[in-house]
Design a protein around this motif. Structure first.
Motif, short mmCIF file in Angstrom:
data_model
loop_
_atom_site.label_atom_id
_atom_site.label_comp_id
_atom_site.label_asym_id
_atom_site.label_seq_id
_atom_site.Cartn_x
_atom_site.Cartn_y
_atom_site.Cartn_z
N GLY A 251 0.80 -1.23 0.00
CA GLY A 251 0.00 0.00 0.00
C GLY A 251 0.83 1.26 0.00
O GLY A 251 1.66 1.45 0.88
N GLN A 252 0.59 2.09 -1.01
CA GLN A 252 1.25 3.38 -1.10
C GLN A 252 0.21 4.46 -1.37
O GLN A 252 -0.84 4.20 -1.97
N VAL A 253 0.51 5.67 -0.90
CA VAL A 253 -0.29 6.85 -1.22
C VAL A 253 0.57 7.75 -2.09
O VAL A 253 1.60 8.25 -1.64
N LEU A 254 0.18 7.92 -3.33
CA LEU A 254 0.96 8.71 -4.28
C LEU A 254 0.26 10.03 -4.55
O LEU A 254 -0.95 10.06 -4.82
N LEU A 255 1.01 11.10 -4.47
CA LEU A 255 0.47 12.43 -4.79
C LEU A 255 0.91 12.78 -6.21
O LEU A 255 2.09 12.97 -6.47
N ILE A 256 -0.05 12.85 -7.11
CA ILE A 256 0.24 13.09 -8.52
C ILE A 256 -0.35 14.43 -8.95
O ILE A 256 -1.50 14.75 -8.63
N ASP A 257 0.45 15.20 -9.67
CA ASP A 257 -0.03 16.45 -10.26
C ASP A 257 -0.57 16.11 -11.64
O ASP A 257 0.18 15.99 -12.62
N LYS A 258 -1.90 15.93 -11.73
CA LYS A 258 -2.52 15.48 -12.97
C LYS A 258 -2.41 16.57 -14.05
O LYS A 258 -2.74 17.71 -13.82
N GLU B 203 -3.78 -0.04 0.51
CA GLU B 203 -4.17 1.34 0.85
C GLU B 203 -5.45 1.76 0.13
O GLU B 203 -6.08 2.75 0.51
N THR B 204 -5.85 1.02 -0.90
CA THR B 204 -7.10 1.36 -1.60
C THR B 204 -8.30 1.26 -0.67
O THR B 204 -9.35 1.84 -0.94
N LYS B 205 -8.16 0.51 0.43
CA LYS B 205 -9.26 0.39 1.40
C LYS B 205 -9.55 1.73 2.08
O LYS B 205 -10.63 1.93 2.63
#
Length: 244
Positions: free
Chosen positions: A15-22, A71-73
Motif C-alpha cells: 500500500g502506497q499513497v501517491l500524490l500526482i499532479d494530474k 491502501e485502496t481500502k
C-alpha cells in the motif's frame, strides 16, 4: 497463514499513497491506468489494485491522490477531506457543460458588472448551499452516466445536493474573466458553482480553468508529475505516504 506462502514485500501491494499532479487533457482514470501499468510492468504482476481519491475532469489539473494495494481500502477517507481549488470563471457566456467541454450557447453583456457586485454575490455561495451537478457529469441515473444522456440529447431531472463551501474568494477581476480560490466539501462541483454564480449576477458564467491545490493536508506542491513518477517510482523516497 500458509507457512509455504511467501510474505508480501512489494511496497505497492502493501500500500502506497501517491500524490500526482494530474496534467491537463488526462482523465483521472487514465492516470490510474498509467500507474497501474508501470507497477505491473516493473514488478511482473498480473494484477494490482490502484484507485484515486476524487475525480478531476480532463480539463482540470492538479492534485490527484492515488492509492495502491491495501491502501485502496482507505480511499473513502482521503476522498471525504476538504478540497481546495484555484481557477477562472468567464462571465458573460454559458455552455451546456458549464465548462469548455462544449461550445458557448448564450452570451450576455458584462458592462454592468462591477467588482463590488461580484464580491457581494460570492456571499451567496459560502456555507451550506444547494447545487445541481452538471448534466455533463459521471453521476449515474437509471444505469447510465449523465454525460452519456447529455451527449445523446436526452434531458433528465437532476436533484439538488447540499454541499459546503468554506471559502470562495475572488482575485484578479478582469472582466469577463475572474480568478478565484475555493475550499469546499466532497461532492462540490466547481463547474456548477461557476454557472450558478453567473446566474446569481443576472448574467451567465462558465468555468474556463481549474486546478486542485489541496486535499486535506496534502498539497499539490508535494506532488509528482507523471514523468517524475515514471522516472523515480522504484525509489520509495519519492512516494509520499502518511505512514512513512
Amino acid at each position: 497463514m500458509d507457512p509455504n506462502q511467501k510474505p508480501i514485500t512489494n511496497p505497492y501491494l502493501l500500500g502506497q499513497v501517491l500524490l500526482i499532479d494530474k496534467p491537463l487533457g488526462w482523465s483521472s482514470f487514465q492516470v490510474v491506468n498509467k500507474i497501474r501499468w508501470l507497477i505491473k510492468q516493473e514488478y511482473g504482476l498480473k494484477k494490482i489494485k490502484v484507485g484515486h481519491a476524487g475525480t478531476l475532469d480532463p480539463l482540470a489539473s492538479g492534485l490527484l491522490i492515488i492509492c495502491t494495494g491495501k491502501e485502496t481500502k482507505n480511499i473513502n477517507v482521503y476522498q471525504a477531506q476538504e478540497k481546495e481549488y484555484t481557477g477562472t470563471i468567464t462571465l458573460g457566456a454559458t455552455t451546456p457543460s458549464y465548462d469548455l467541454e462544449t461550445e458557448i450557447d448564450q452570451r450576455f453583456p458584462t458592462t454592468e458588472l462591477t467588482p463590488e457586485l461580484l464580491q457581494k454575490v460570492t456571499q451567496q455561495f459560502t456555507g451550506e448551499i444547494l447545487q445541481k451537478p452538471p448534466i455533463y457529469s459521471a453521476i449515474k441515473k437509471d444505469g447510465k452516466r449523465l454525460y452519456e444522456l447529455a451527449r445523446a440529447g436526452e434531458t433528465t431531472e437532476i436533484k439538488e445536493r447540499q454541499v459546503t463551501v468554506t471559502t470562495f474568494k475572488l482575485s484578479n477581476i478582469k472582466l469577463p474573466k475572474v480568478d478565484f480560490k475555493i475550499a469546499c466539501s466532497k461532492g462540490t462541483y466547481i463547474r456548477s458553482l461557476a454557472h450558478d454564480f453567473g446566474t446569481a449576477l443576472d448574467n451567465g458564467g462558465h468555468l474556463s480553468a481549474l486546478r486542485r491545490t489541496a486535499i486535506g493536508e496534502y498539497r499539490v506542491e508535494n506532488a509528482m508529475t507523471l514523468e517524475e513518477f515514471e522516472a523515480n517510482f522504484m525509489n520509495l523516497n519519492h512516494c509520499p505516504n502518511p505512514e512513512s
